[in-house]
Design an enzyme around this catalytic site. Structure first.
Site, PDB file in Angstrom:
ATOM      1  N   MET A 132      10.286 -38.957 -33.098  1.00 47.58           N
ATOM      2  CA  MET A 132      11.520 -38.365 -33.338  1.00 47.58           C
ATOM      3  C   MET A 132      12.415 -39.031 -32.134  1.00 47.58           C
ATOM      4  SD  MET A 132      12.491 -34.983 -35.723  1.00 47.58           S
ATOM      5  CE  MET A 132      14.173 -35.210 -35.092  1.00 47.58           C
ATOM      6  N   CYS A 161      10.678 -46.673 -40.681  1.00 45.18           N
ATOM      7  CA  CYS A 161      12.010 -46.166 -40.060  1.00 45.18           C
ATOM      8  C   CYS A 161      12.601 -46.949 -40.857  1.00 45.18           C
ATOM      9  CB  CYS A 161      11.933 -46.744 -38.284  1.00 45.18           C
ATOM     10  SG  CYS A 161      13.063 -46.930 -37.663  1.00 45.18           S
ATOM     11  N   LYS A 167       2.935 -44.209 -40.337  1.00 44.10           N
ATOM     12  CA  LYS A 167       3.650 -43.102 -41.110  1.00 44.10           C
ATOM     13  C   LYS A 167       3.666 -44.074 -41.945  1.00 44.10           C
ATOM     14  CE  LYS A 167       6.562 -39.647 -39.720  1.00 44.10           C
ATOM     15  NZ  LYS A 167       7.897 -40.312 -39.784  1.00 44.10           N
ATOM     16  N   GLU A 208      10.400 -32.364 -44.852  1.00 44.25           N
ATOM     17  CA  GLU A 208      11.285 -31.136 -45.433  1.00 44.25           C
ATOM     18  C   GLU A 208      10.378 -29.502 -44.896  1.00 44.25           C
ATOM     19  OE1 GLU A 208      15.598 -30.374 -46.339  1.00 44.25           O
ATOM     20  OE2 GLU A 208      14.069 -32.766 -45.850  1.00 44.25           O
TER      21      GLU A 208
HETATM   22  C1  FMN Z   1      16.734 -38.570 -35.202  1.00 44.61           C
HETATM   23  C2  FMN Z   1      15.378 -38.373 -35.739  1.00 44.61           C
HETATM   24  C3  FMN Z   1      14.202 -39.751 -35.445  1.00 44.61           C
HETATM   25  C4  FMN Z   1      12.906 -39.733 -35.721  1.00 44.61           C
HETATM   26  N1  FMN Z   1      12.548 -41.240 -34.703  1.00 44.61           N
HETATM   27  C5  FMN Z   1      11.425 -41.500 -35.734  1.00 44.61           C
HETATM   28  C6  FMN Z   1      10.673 -42.038 -35.088  1.00 44.61           C
HETATM   29  O1  FMN Z   1      10.477 -42.898 -33.532  1.00 44.61           O
HETATM   30  N2  FMN Z   1       9.310 -42.721 -35.633  1.00 44.61           N
HETATM   31  C7  FMN Z   1       8.519 -41.784 -36.998  1.00 44.61           C
HETATM   32  O2  FMN Z   1       7.989 -42.612 -37.321  1.00 44.61           O
HETATM   33  N3  FMN Z   1       9.876 -41.062 -37.707  1.00 44.61           N
HETATM   34  C8  FMN Z   1      10.949 -40.693 -36.705  1.00 44.61           C
HETATM   35  N4  FMN Z   1      11.409 -40.325 -38.012  1.00 44.61           N
HETATM   36  C9  FMN Z   1      11.217 -39.433 -39.271  1.00 44.61           C
HETATM   37  C10 FMN Z   1      10.106 -37.771 -38.512  1.00 44.61           C
HETATM   38  O3  FMN Z   1       9.193 -38.739 -38.689  1.00 44.61           O
HETATM   39  C11 FMN Z   1       9.787 -37.409 -39.952  1.00 44.61           C
HETATM   40  O4  FMN Z   1       9.349 -38.304 -40.732  1.00 44.61           O
HETATM   41  C12 FMN Z   1      11.411 -36.536 -40.781  1.00 44.61           C
HETATM   42  O5  FMN Z   1      12.477 -36.912 -40.040  1.00 44.61           O
HETATM   43  C13 FMN Z   1      10.828 -36.444 -41.618  1.00 44.61           C
HETATM   44  O6  FMN Z   1       9.755 -35.139 -41.533  1.00 44.61           O
HETATM   45  P1  FMN Z   1      10.975 -33.775 -41.515  1.00 44.61           P
HETATM   46  O7  FMN Z   1      11.905 -33.202 -42.865  1.00 44.61           O
HETATM   47  O8  FMN Z   1      10.137 -32.232 -40.939  1.00 44.61           O
HETATM   48  O9  FMN Z   1      12.215 -33.688 -39.916  1.00 44.61           O
HETATM   49  C14 FMN Z   1      12.520 -39.527 -36.955  1.00 44.61           C
HETATM   50  C15 FMN Z   1      14.012 -38.366 -37.530  1.00 44.61           C
HETATM   51  C16 FMN Z   1      14.858 -38.475 -36.937  1.00 44.61           C
HETATM   52  C17 FMN Z   1      15.240 -37.432 -37.980  1.00 44.61           C
END
Ligand code: FMN
Length: 311
Positions: free
Chosen positions: A10, A100, A141, A203
């Protein structure tokens, strides 16, 4: 292989201090760094050390959890060059970001925009897999698609054919953004089509969600993002059946994090970082909302720390 729990990358949130804090209190099997943007050069070592200071200590967090370095870019040659650079500096493996949604990244055809081009996904996957020493994993990813959720099988197969070792799937399209739901059952189609491990992501906010996501996606490995910030011991609740942390335990963590953040090289960002974390904690803890409102207008580190210490 037993089911693994992976801490999601993240950008701007999950830095090395947060990885340290969360891996200390959770049984994570793996972390992925924030992305390193690759354009048209071999990046200098300092870029890798800044995003992944764990390179100085075996590329694991202080408690020994491996950290994989994430690269984001569109050019297979430069991605491969930088994958080699990361491995020469001691990376435990390479992760490729094809999810991204940021406009600047997508304008130059990086991140999620590549989901419209499975041939380029293949070329990147193959170039990076060929470049990285065979004993180190290369993962990717992806999201389910760009504007719709149609291309995910083609994209997953292209990456598997390229030879990558595992695939994490954020179960939404780029257009879906971060809006619920996550389409866990679609990932079961990927799981059925590939012979490499597939990791379900998106989620998952509590242990019941983790169970449902695993059942619906047929994946045994789970990646946790925002949920792991909203409930700091989420992974422990999932794997070890431990009760969710109470607010006082969270306050102790906030204080711990504050002292580390301030001591570290990111001290100047502390007020924003702590507010950002509170914005996730608000989802699980009403007290975090009250605290957030109290510190929202504070811009000085000392004022915020005093407020925290008084809790
Ligand atoms: C603030 C933020 C930054 C993120 N940065 C990245 C990142 O650098 N690389 C990546 O592959 N995904 C990134 N993501 C996506 C997350 O890794 C993840 O796939 C997404 O939040 C869904 O999962 P969750 O519902 O558990 O949050 C980011 C998401 C958020 C909200």
């Amino acid at each position: 292989m037993t089911a693994r729990l992976i801490l999601a990358p993240m950008e701007g949130v999950l830095d090395h201090l947060m990885r340290d804090l969360l891996t200390r209190i959770n049984p994570f099997d793996l972390c992925v760094t924030e992305f390193i943007r690759v354009v048209d050069m071999r990046l200098p070592p300092r870029v890798f050390y800044r995003l992944c200071p764990e390179l100085h200590s075996g590329c694991t967090t202080p408690n020994g959890t491996p950290v994989r370095i994430q690269l984001l870019g569109q050019d297979e040659h430069w991605l491969a060059e930088n994958a080699i650079q990361a491995c020469e500096l001691g990376a435990n493996g390479i992760d490729l970001n094809f999810g991204c949604p940021a406009k600047t990244v997508n304008k130059s055809r990086g991140g999620a925009s590549l989901l419209a081009d499975s041939e380029q996904l293949y070329r990147i996957g193959k170039a990076v897999r060929d470049a990285v020493p065979a004993h180190l994993p290369v993962s990717a990813k992806i999201r389910l698609g760009l504007e719709d959720r149609e291309s995910y099988l083609e994209n997953s197969q292209a990456l598997a054919e390229a030879g990558i070792n595992e695939l994490a799937v954020h179960a939404r399209s780029k257009k879906d953004g971060y809006r619920p739901p996550a389409y866990w059952p679609m990932v079961a189609n990927i799981r059925a089509a590939l012979s490499i491990p597939v990791v379900i992501n998106g989620e998952i906010w509590n242990s019941e969600h983790a169970k449902q996501a695993k059942a619906q996606s047929q994946c045994s490995d789970v990646m946790l993002g925002r949920g792991a910030l909203a409930l700091p011991n989420l992974a422990a609740t999932i794997k070890d059946n431990i009760a969710p942390m109470n607010w006082y335990e969270v306050v102790a963590l906030l204080l711990d994090y504050s002292s580390q953040e301030i001591a570290g090289d990111k001290g100047e960002y502390y007020p924003n970082r702590i507010k950002q974390w509170l914005s996730y904690l608000k989802i699980q803890y009403p007290e975090a909302n009250t605290l957030f409102r109290e510190i929202r207008t504070l811009t000085h580190t000392d004022d915020i720390r005093r407020t925290l210490a008084a809790l």
